[in-house]
Structures are given as C-alpha cells and as structure tokens.
Design an enzyme around this catalytic site. Structure first.
Site, PDB file in Angstrom:
ATOM      1  N   GLN A 176      -9.403  17.957 -13.416  1.00 24.50           N
ATOM      2  CA  GLN A 176     -10.610  17.539 -12.694  1.00 24.50           C
ATOM      3  C   GLN A 176     -11.342  18.790 -12.227  1.00 24.50           C
ATOM      4  O   GLN A 176     -10.784  19.624 -11.512  1.00 24.50           O
ATOM      5  CB  GLN A 176     -10.224  16.664 -11.507  1.00 24.50           C
TER       6      GLN A 176
ATOM      7  N   CYS B 111     -17.017  13.908  -4.293  1.00 23.60           N
ATOM      8  CA  CYS B 111     -16.482  14.413  -3.034  1.00 23.60           C
ATOM      9  C   CYS B 111     -17.509  14.258  -1.915  1.00 23.60           C
ATOM     10  O   CYS B 111     -18.625  14.784  -2.015  1.00 23.60           O
ATOM     11  CB  CYS B 111     -16.083  15.880  -3.171  1.00 23.60           C
TER      12      CYS B 111
ATOM     13  N   MET C 215      -7.471  13.377  -2.829  1.00 22.00           N
ATOM     14  CA  MET C 215      -6.123  13.516  -3.396  1.00 22.00           C
ATOM     15  C   MET C 215      -5.676  14.980  -3.422  1.00 22.00           C
ATOM     16  O   MET C 215      -4.775  15.367  -4.165  1.00 22.00           O
ATOM     17  CB  MET C 215      -6.095  12.917  -4.798  1.00 22.00           C
TER      18      MET C 215
ATOM     19  N   GLY D 248      -6.759   6.023  -7.014  1.00 27.50           N
ATOM     20  CA  GLY D 248      -6.628   7.178  -6.148  1.00 27.50           C
ATOM     21  C   GLY D 248      -5.614   6.903  -5.057  1.00 27.50           C
ATOM     22  O   GLY D 248      -4.412   7.016  -5.247  1.00 27.50           O
TER      23      GLY D 248
ATOM     24  N   ASN E 112     -13.503   2.268  -9.596  1.00 27.36           N
ATOM     25  CA  ASN E 112     -12.623   2.902  -8.609  1.00 27.36           C
ATOM     26  C   ASN E 112     -13.007   2.391  -7.220  1.00 27.36           C
ATOM     27  O   ASN E 112     -14.181   2.246  -6.911  1.00 27.36           O
ATOM     28  CB  ASN E 112     -12.782   4.423  -8.689  1.00 27.36           C
ATOM     29  N   GLY E 113     -11.968   2.125  -6.415  1.00 28.33           N
ATOM     30  CA  GLY E 113     -12.201   1.699  -5.043  1.00 28.33           C
ATOM     31  C   GLY E 113     -11.420   0.460  -4.680  1.00 28.33           C
ATOM     32  O   GLY E 113     -11.608  -0.596  -5.295  1.00 28.33           O
ATOM     33  N   ASP E 114     -10.516   0.582  -3.694  1.00 27.54           N
ATOM     34  CA  ASP E 114      -9.724  -0.545  -3.180  1.00 27.54           C
ATOM     35  C   ASP E 114      -8.780  -1.121  -4.228  1.00 27.54           C
ATOM     36  O   ASP E 114      -8.608  -2.344  -4.318  1.00 27.54           O
ATOM     37  CB  ASP E 114     -10.621  -1.654  -2.617  1.00 27.54           C
TER      38      ASP E 114
ATOM     39  N   LYS F 262     -17.171  11.406 -12.878  1.00 29.45           N
ATOM     40  CA  LYS F 262     -16.896  10.511 -11.764  1.00 29.45           C
ATOM     41  C   LYS F 262     -17.914  10.752 -10.655  1.00 29.45           C
ATOM     42  O   LYS F 262     -18.236  11.901 -10.349  1.00 29.45           O
ATOM     43  CB  LYS F 262     -15.479  10.742 -11.223  1.00 29.45           C
TER      44      LYS F 262
END
Length: 353
Positions: free
Chosen positions: A54, A85, A1, A211, A187-189, A125
């Site tokens: 963040q 990351c 992002m 995200g 988190n994800g999809d 995260k």
C-alpha cells in the site's frame, strides 16, 4: 492499520484463508530516499505471494520513482494507492483523503503510478470525500478508471467522519453504477463474513476490503473463504484457541522483528483478541504489558480455555472509533479544485499512518 498489517500479521492471516493481504501504508518519498524505517516496513516474508504493498504519495515524480523501485527491485505483484487516510497530520498538507479534491493532481498521481507499474496492477482506495458538502468519490472512481487502475475500493465514510457512525453502503452501490469497466470493492463495517455477503448483495460490489474487522480476528479470512465458496463458516475459536493464536502471532512478530521490538508490537493486540470475553481487568492489564513470548504463554495458561466465543463479540468495534471531527486542510484548499502540486509537507515520509 498502522503497525498491524506487517509481514507477521499477514502470514497469520494467510494461514487462515485465501485473500490479498496488503502491507501497511508506505510513503513514496521515504522509499525513494531509502529511508531505513520505510524500507523495513516494505519487507516481505520470503514465501509471501502475492506481494502487495500500500503506497502513499502526492507528487507524481517521486511516486513514479517509488513505483519503479517496487516493481523492478522488490518484485511486488500489486500496488494499492491509499487516498483514504483522514488523519490531520496528512490532510493538513492536502494529502490522504483530501487529495482527490484536487482533480488534476489526483489524475497525475494515478497516471504516474499506473504508467510506472507496467504489468503490475494498481488499485485505488479512497473515501466518499472530505465531508458531506465536499464529496468526491464518484469523480475519483471515474478518473481512476480512465487512468488504467485495475480496481477501486471505497471506504464508505467521509474524512470528517473518521471512523464514527455507520458506513454508507449506498455510496458503494452508486459508485458501482458509475464505474463499469473495472471491479469496485467495498469497505466499511465488515465485522463478520455475513457482513461481507450482505454488502455485496446490497451494493452489487465485486469484492470487499477488510480493515478493523481483522483486528484480533485473523480467522475472519477463513470465514470469508468459506462463505464465498458456499460453505457455512466454522465455529469461532474458544478462549483457549484464541490464546494459542495470540502466542503464534507473538512468535511470528519476534521471529521477524527480534526482541524486544517484536513483543512490544504485540502488546496492542491482546485487547482486540480478548474483546467480549469474560477476562478480568487484572489479567487484561497483564497481557497488555507482556515482555516475552514465554510470559505470554504463561498468561494464556491462566485463561479458562473452555469459554466459548461470545456471540455479542463478533461486531464489537475494535481499533479506531473516534470522530466526527472537522478536517484539517491547507488555507484556501477548498477554493480551487485544480492546482498541480501540494507543499513538501504532504510528501514527508508518511509510513504506516
């Protein structure tokens, strides 16, 4: 992002619905060294509350100093530590999604953040691990819980996957079974509000982290606020309404960053906003080259305002989609899970990456 979740975009999202809107990733060493670019990325709108940042770091000392600066000088309300990351420029030094492999170092980094944050909550995260043969997420969650993190969030992919394939929501459920005293976020999809409901129902997680789903879709947060309040989401915007949102977004960027930097930052966004709409290649190209808000307004006037939002566009992938790819790591990194520090390259001012 990177280059997306700046103060103007966070303001735009807040206008659509409630949520905790986190800054793009800021390097701890860059903050401590008063790096001009890093400090600019950490700026907030005057009325932005809560102030959520963040933070990335691999050295407990510089990270602790950065957290103290954020709490005592910038008055942040929330710190989100990013260990997710997967980019080679970060993992090749042992940072990002690779760092939790070094359990002692990870524990020290989390401890430094929490102890220097005082009453300000610190969330963590991370990803499932480096690859399927080197999973770390359950141990990572336990360490974060033991060191006083306020919550943990799992992007249910490995670093090797990057952004490819499907997120493993089952891993979120397994993490929830292991981490019991603090919230677990998934988190994800997450492309629609219905996806968020489905994730929470299937995994038992306590909330979601969005995200790529927000790219070109800031009204997703309005939909999330609706479904979590037991309401049906509103109709998605027509092409004309999307055009108005684009103009609002561009004005916010220019007001915040000035010209031409603000409008240059906007150029990546039209392809996401227009994804799925029947807009020809010539007009799409013109949007990607726009040089002023006035020119953008003229281009929006050329759109067929009455075109409804295409149903198939809801889950069209936006943003990163590359992968899988072998993870770049320091020589011998996987041989030892202990180790107390990484080389200085891991601590370079990684901002927005």
């Amino acid at each position: 992002m990177a280059g997306v979740t700046n103060a103007p975009f966070r303001r735009l999202c807040r206008e659509f619905g409630a949520g905790l809107y986190v800054s793009e990733m800021i390097g701890a060493r860059g903050l401590v060294e008063r790096n001009e670019k890093t400090l600019a990325l950490a700026r907030y709108d005057g009325d932005e509350v809560p102030r959520s940042i963040q933070l990335y770091g691999t050295d407990p000392v510089s990270l602790g100093e950065a957290v103290s600066l954020l709490v005592n000088e910038q008055g942040v309300d929330h710190i989100d530590m990013n260990f997710g990351c997967p980019m080679g420029k970060v993992t090749r030094h042992g940072g990002g999604a690779a760092l939790p492999w070094k359990t002692d170092l990870f524990r020290s980094v989390v401890r430094a953040a929490v102890s220097n944050a005082g009453e300000v909550p610190v969330t963590i995260k991370f990803r499932k691990g480096i690859d399927d043969g080197h999973l770390t997420y359950l141990e990572t969650g336990r360490i974060a819980e033991e060191e006083g993190a306020a919550a943990v969030a799992l992007h249910a992919r490995t670093a090797r996957q990057l952004y490819s394939g499907d997120a493993d929501w089952g891993a979120i459920r397994r993490l929830k079974e292991v981490v019991g005293s603090i919230p677990v976020l998934g988190n994800g999809d997450l492309w629609t509000a219905d996806d968020a409901v489905a994730m929470m129902e299937s995994t038992g997680c306590d909330g979601v982290v969005v995200g790529r789903g927000s790219l070109g879709r800031p009204w997703l947060f309005r939909d999330l606020a609706d479904v979590f309040a037991g309401r049906n989401p509103q109709e998605p915007p027509s092409l004309g309404e999307v055009g108005e949102i684009m103009v609002r977004h561009a004005r916010l960027l220019v007001d915040h960053f000035g010209d031409p930097f603000g409008i240059n930052l906007f150029r990546k966004h039209p392809s996401w906003y227009l994804k799925g709409f029947p807009v020809g290649p010539v007009l799409r190209d013109a949007f990607s080259r726009v040089s002023s808000v006035e020119e953008l307004n003229d281009l929006v006037g050329k759109l067929d305002a009455d075109v409804p939002f295409p149903a198939e566009a809801h889950r069209m992938v936006r943003g990163h989609s590359h992968g899988p790819r072998p993870v770049r790591l320091p020589h011998g990194f996987l041989a030892d899970r202990r180790g107390g520090h990484l080389d200085r390259g891991a601590e370079e001012a990684v901002s927005g990456g």
